[in-house]
Enzyme design. Structure first.
Site, PDB file in Angstrom:
ATOM      1  CE  LYS A  22      -2.566   2.800   3.299  1.00 15.28           C
ATOM      2  NZ  LYS A  22      -1.483   3.602   3.882  1.00 15.28           N
ATOM      3  CG  ASN A  23       2.336   2.815   3.585  1.00 15.21           C
ATOM      4  OD1 ASN A  23       1.158   3.122   3.385  1.00 15.21           O
ATOM      5  ND2 ASN A  23       2.816   2.638   4.804  1.00 15.21           N
ATOM      6  NE  ARG A  94       0.595  12.490   6.771  1.00 13.36           N
ATOM      7  CZ  ARG A  94       0.705  13.663   7.321  1.00 13.36           C
ATOM      8  NH1 ARG A  94      -0.365  14.385   7.575  1.00 13.36           N
ATOM      9  NH2 ARG A  94       1.878  14.138   7.637  1.00 13.36           N
ATOM     10  CB  CYS A 118      -4.713   6.855  10.175  1.00  6.91           C
ATOM     11  SG  CYS A 118      -5.106   5.405   9.231  1.00  6.91           S
ATOM     12  NE  ARG A 123      -0.011  10.630   9.906  1.00  8.94           N
ATOM     13  CZ  ARG A 123      -0.384   9.566   9.230  1.00  8.94           C
ATOM     14  NH1 ARG A 123      -1.613   9.117   9.308  1.00  8.94           N
ATOM     15  NH2 ARG A 123       0.480   8.925   8.466  1.00  8.94           N
ATOM     16  N   PRO A 124       2.012  16.756  11.215  1.00 16.57           N
ATOM     17  CG  PRO A 124       3.874  17.536  12.376  1.00 16.57           C
ATOM     18  CD  PRO A 124       2.781  16.515  12.438  1.00 16.57           C
ATOM     19  CB  ILE A 125       3.036  18.379   5.768  1.00 12.54           C
ATOM     20  CG1 ILE A 125       2.171  19.642   5.719  1.00 12.54           C
ATOM     21  CG2 ILE A 125       2.193  17.145   5.692  1.00 12.54           C
ATOM     22  CD1 ILE A 125       1.506  19.844   4.355  1.00 12.54           C
ATOM     23  CG  ASP A 126       7.293  20.303  10.360  1.00 12.93           C
ATOM     24  OD1 ASP A 126       6.530  19.327  10.487  1.00 12.93           O
ATOM     25  OD2 ASP A 126       8.411  20.363  10.897  1.00 12.93           O
ATOM     26  CD  GLN A 127      11.230  18.535   9.240  1.00 12.33           C
ATOM     27  OE1 GLN A 127      12.340  18.499   8.727  1.00 12.33           O
ATOM     28  NE2 GLN A 127      10.896  19.462  10.124  1.00 12.33           N
ATOM     29  CG  ASP A 306       1.946   1.383   9.571  1.00 13.69           C
ATOM     30  OD1 ASP A 306       1.567   2.316  10.295  1.00 13.69           O
ATOM     31  OD2 ASP A 306       2.239   1.543   8.372  1.00 13.69           O
ATOM     32  NE  ARG A 398      -7.271   5.407   4.358  1.00 12.79           N
ATOM     33  CZ  ARG A 398      -6.317   5.835   5.172  1.00 12.79           C
ATOM     34  NH1 ARG A 398      -6.582   6.046   6.438  1.00 12.79           N
ATOM     35  NH2 ARG A 398      -5.113   6.070   4.714  1.00 12.79           N
TER      36      ARG A 398
HETATM   37  C1  UD1 Z   1       4.033   6.761   6.643  1.00 11.72           C
HETATM   38  C2  UD1 Z   1       3.112   5.609   6.359  1.00 11.72           C
HETATM   39  C3  UD1 Z   1       2.418   5.124   7.620  1.00 11.72           C
HETATM   40  C4  UD1 Z   1       3.442   4.830   8.719  1.00 11.72           C
HETATM   41  C5  UD1 Z   1       4.381   6.004   8.898  1.00 11.72           C
HETATM   42  C6  UD1 Z   1       5.518   5.708   9.851  1.00 11.72           C
HETATM   43  C7  UD1 Z   1       2.423   6.087   4.107  1.00 11.72           C
HETATM   44  C8  UD1 Z   1       1.330   6.508   3.195  1.00 11.72           C
HETATM   45  N1  UD1 Z   1       2.110   6.046   5.402  1.00 11.72           N
HETATM   46  O1  UD1 Z   1       3.223   7.835   7.102  1.00 11.72           O
HETATM   47  O2  UD1 Z   1       1.696   3.936   7.308  1.00 11.72           O
HETATM   48  O3  UD1 Z   1       2.769   4.599   9.923  1.00 11.72           O
HETATM   49  O4  UD1 Z   1       4.978   6.373   7.638  1.00 11.72           O
HETATM   50  O5  UD1 Z   1       6.196   4.588   9.447  1.00 11.72           O
HETATM   51  O6  UD1 Z   1       3.503   5.736   3.683  1.00 11.72           O
HETATM   52  N2  UD1 Z   1       6.491  14.348  11.023  1.00 11.72           N
HETATM   53  C9  UD1 Z   1       6.742  15.675  11.330  1.00 11.72           C
HETATM   54  N3  UD1 Z   1       6.809  16.575  10.286  1.00 11.72           N
HETATM   55  C10 UD1 Z   1       6.659  16.209   8.991  1.00 11.72           C
HETATM   56  C11 UD1 Z   1       6.419  14.858   8.691  1.00 11.72           C
HETATM   57  C12 UD1 Z   1       6.340  13.946   9.732  1.00 11.72           C
HETATM   58  O7  UD1 Z   1       6.890  16.051  12.486  1.00 11.72           O
HETATM   59  O8  UD1 Z   1       6.728  17.071   8.105  1.00 11.72           O
HETATM   60  C13 UD1 Z   1       6.422  13.338  12.118  1.00 11.72           C
HETATM   61  C14 UD1 Z   1       5.065  12.664  12.217  1.00 11.72           C
HETATM   62  O9  UD1 Z   1       4.160  13.438  12.973  1.00 11.72           O
HETATM   63  C15 UD1 Z   1       5.432  11.353  12.886  1.00 11.72           C
HETATM   64  C16 UD1 Z   1       6.830  11.054  12.313  1.00 11.72           C
HETATM   65  O10 UD1 Z   1       7.320  12.295  11.802  1.00 11.72           O
HETATM   66  O11 UD1 Z   1       5.536  11.542  14.267  1.00 11.72           O
HETATM   67  C17 UD1 Z   1       6.844  10.017  11.204  1.00 11.72           C
HETATM   68  O12 UD1 Z   1       5.879  10.376  10.228  1.00 11.72           O
HETATM   69  P1  UD1 Z   1       6.043   9.998   8.685  1.00 11.72           P
HETATM   70  O13 UD1 Z   1       7.162   9.027   8.514  1.00 11.72           O
HETATM   71  O14 UD1 Z   1       6.084  11.245   7.898  1.00 11.72           O
HETATM   72  O15 UD1 Z   1       4.691   9.267   8.418  1.00 11.72           O
HETATM   73  P2  UD1 Z   1       3.814   9.328   7.119  1.00 11.72           P
HETATM   74  O16 UD1 Z   1       4.683   9.500   5.908  1.00 11.72           O
HETATM   75  O17 UD1 Z   1       2.680  10.238   7.336  1.00 11.72           O
END
Ligand code: UD1
Length: 429
Positions: A22-23, A94, A118, A123-127, A306, A398
């Site tokens: 899926k991912n 997401r 989920c 779940r920020p996207i700042d990075q 997961d 999903r």
């Molecule tokens: C992906 C997977 C999800 C899995 C997760 C962690 C997909 C579609 N989903 O989610 O199944 O549970 O990886 O293995 O591939 N974070 C920040 N800022 C950012 C981005 C992330 O602080 O800009 C934090 C998140 O809040 C979290 C951590 O980084 O605490 C890891 O998140 P991330 O690896 O980005 O997860 P996803 O890509 O959303």
């Protein structure tokens, strides 16, 4: 309203093939439009997240044709440059955030509503945004829409403050067409990140180092038609292994990459399960004397978040105390209250769940709050005494391809209840 009804005290037995990841699929579909040439993608799982992404792609004028059950041909050569992406569709998953990177790579322009997914806490996207800005994009947020614009994307050095799958993939997509070299440090090493890099390289991109802490991308202008087969889903594999283990059954998983499952397999062995692997199979056999263990979730190659809820269900069977620490998502414990309703003895202490195992679970009505918790509650239903009724099951669809059908093939009786009508999945096979 749809429910899953699961009679308790069941045992999984048999063999089954694992579906495409899926991912990886939810990243590769948005990645398929970064340049324009046709791409052929095989081993795409039939899950709702994929359907949503295909709808989004079609809404942008991308031509999608089925080439067999799990294969697609995607032609984005005539897609519209400026599309309004519907919040209704974007918020469903997401991974819709990956359109930021892919549209930016293709057109130097993207407007994407901030994504959903989920309910795992903030779940920020700042990075992701920091990466786009470093590549030279103007980044703005207006009325919940992320607006990105760049006359020309230019390679840059980017250090991720947190190890993020999403940010690693999104920046990789944008950098694929940027001028010059991009170096991303402290990246996610998940096999799905590597799969996306392999897909981009098959199209003509130059991405090196995926699977290590540092990824280098040399931007290119020329891309070519390409074909790619998505890797097996290690999380589906882990789910089925843990389900079989929890029920005291025996399962042979086929079409899987066991090295992607090292951490969960190590934990299953520590609990006392007999696991045999070959190059592309994993077999688990029941265990008489289940041991409690501690689990700490970490980015890959650590134990995957997961599979945290699944591990918890399994550990309710192990007499003694197990501690499960969630280090990736701060609110990923919504299944705990549901498991307690089934009689589990679990205490929360900060980001740790303390499981006192050994007492049988009892069937109960439970509500699914997120995708992986949904699978965990299905397994809890299988090992409980009596019947469990799961609501909120749309989360499960999903990300799991035909979970009930697969379980039925493995000897499980499970009913899909729609307006009080029950359909028995085991009757289909
Ligand atoms: C992906 C997977 C999800 C899995 C997760 C962690 C997909 C579609 N989903 O989610 O199944 O549970 O990886 O293995 O591939 N974070 C920040 N800022 C950012 C981005 C992330 O602080 O800009 C934090 C998140 O809040 C979290 C951590 O980084 O605490 C890891 O998140 P991330 O690896 O980005 O997860 P996803 O890509 O959303």
């Amino acid at each position: 309203m749809e429910n899953l009804v699961i009679p308790g005290n069941q045992v999984i037995k048999g063999k089954i093939e694992v579906s495409g990841a899926k991912n990886a699929a939810v990243a590769i579909l948005p990645a398929s439009i970064i340049a324009g040439p046709k791409v052929y993608i095989d081993n795409i799982p039939e899950i709702d997240d994929v359907s949503t992404l295909l709808n989004i792609l079609e809404s942008m004028g991308v031509d999608i044709r089925r080439r067999g059950r799990n294969s697609l041909e995607i032609d984005s050569s005539k897609m519209r440059e400026k599309s309004t992406l519907s919040y209704g569709m974007i918020k469903k998953l997401r991974a819709s955030s990956y359109f930021m990177g892919s549209l930016l790579a293709r057109f130097g322009y993207a407007e994407v509503p901030a994504p959903g997914g989920c309910e795992l806490g903030p779940r920020p996207i700042d990075q992701h945004l920091k990466g786009f800005a470093a590549l030279g994009a103007d980044v703005n947020m207006e009325n919940g829409i992320v607006k990105l614009k760049a006359k020309k994307l230019k390679g840059a050095k980017i250090y991720l403050d947190v190890v993020s799958v999403g940010a690693t993939v999104n920046i990789m997509l944008a950098a694929a067409t940027a001028e010059g070299r991009t170096v991303i440090e402290n990246v996610a090493k998940e096999p799905e990140v590597v799969d996306v890099a392999n897909f981009l390289n098959a199209m003509g991109a130059s991405v090196r180092g995926a699977g290590t802490d540092i990824i280098r991308i040399d931007g290119v202008k020329d891309f070519y038609p390409a074909s790619h087969t998505i890797i097996p889903d290690r999380i589906e594999a882990g789910t089925l292994l843990m389900a079989a283990a929890a029920t005291g059954g025996e399962l042979l998983l086929q079409e899987v990459i066991p090295t992607h499952l090292e951490a969960p397999i190590a934990k299953l062995k520590e609990m006392g399960f007999d696991i045999t692997t070959t190059l592309d199979t994993v077999e688990v056999k029941g265990c008489q004397d289940l041991q409690p263990v501690d689990i700490k979730t970490f980015p890959y190659p650590g134990y995957p978040t997961d599979l945290q809820a699944l591990g918890m269900v399994l550990l309710t069977r192990a007499p003694g105390t197990s501690v499960i620490t969630e280090n990736v998502f701060e609110s990923r414990f919504k299944h705990v209250d549901e498991l307690k309703r089934m009689g589990a003895n679990i205490k929360m202490e900060g980001k740790a769940a303390i499981v006192e195992g050994g007492k049988p679970l009892n069937g109960a009505p439970v509500r699914v709050a997120d995708l992986r918790a949904g699978a965990a509650l299905v397994v809890a239903g299988l090992i409980a005494n009596g019947e469990t009724v799961l609501s909120g099951i749309e989360h499960i669809y999903r990300g799991y391809e035909k979970l009930e059908n697969k379980l039925s093939k493995l000897g499980i009786v499970i009913y899909h209840e729609n307006k009080n009508k029950r359909k028995n999945f085991s009757q289909k096979y």
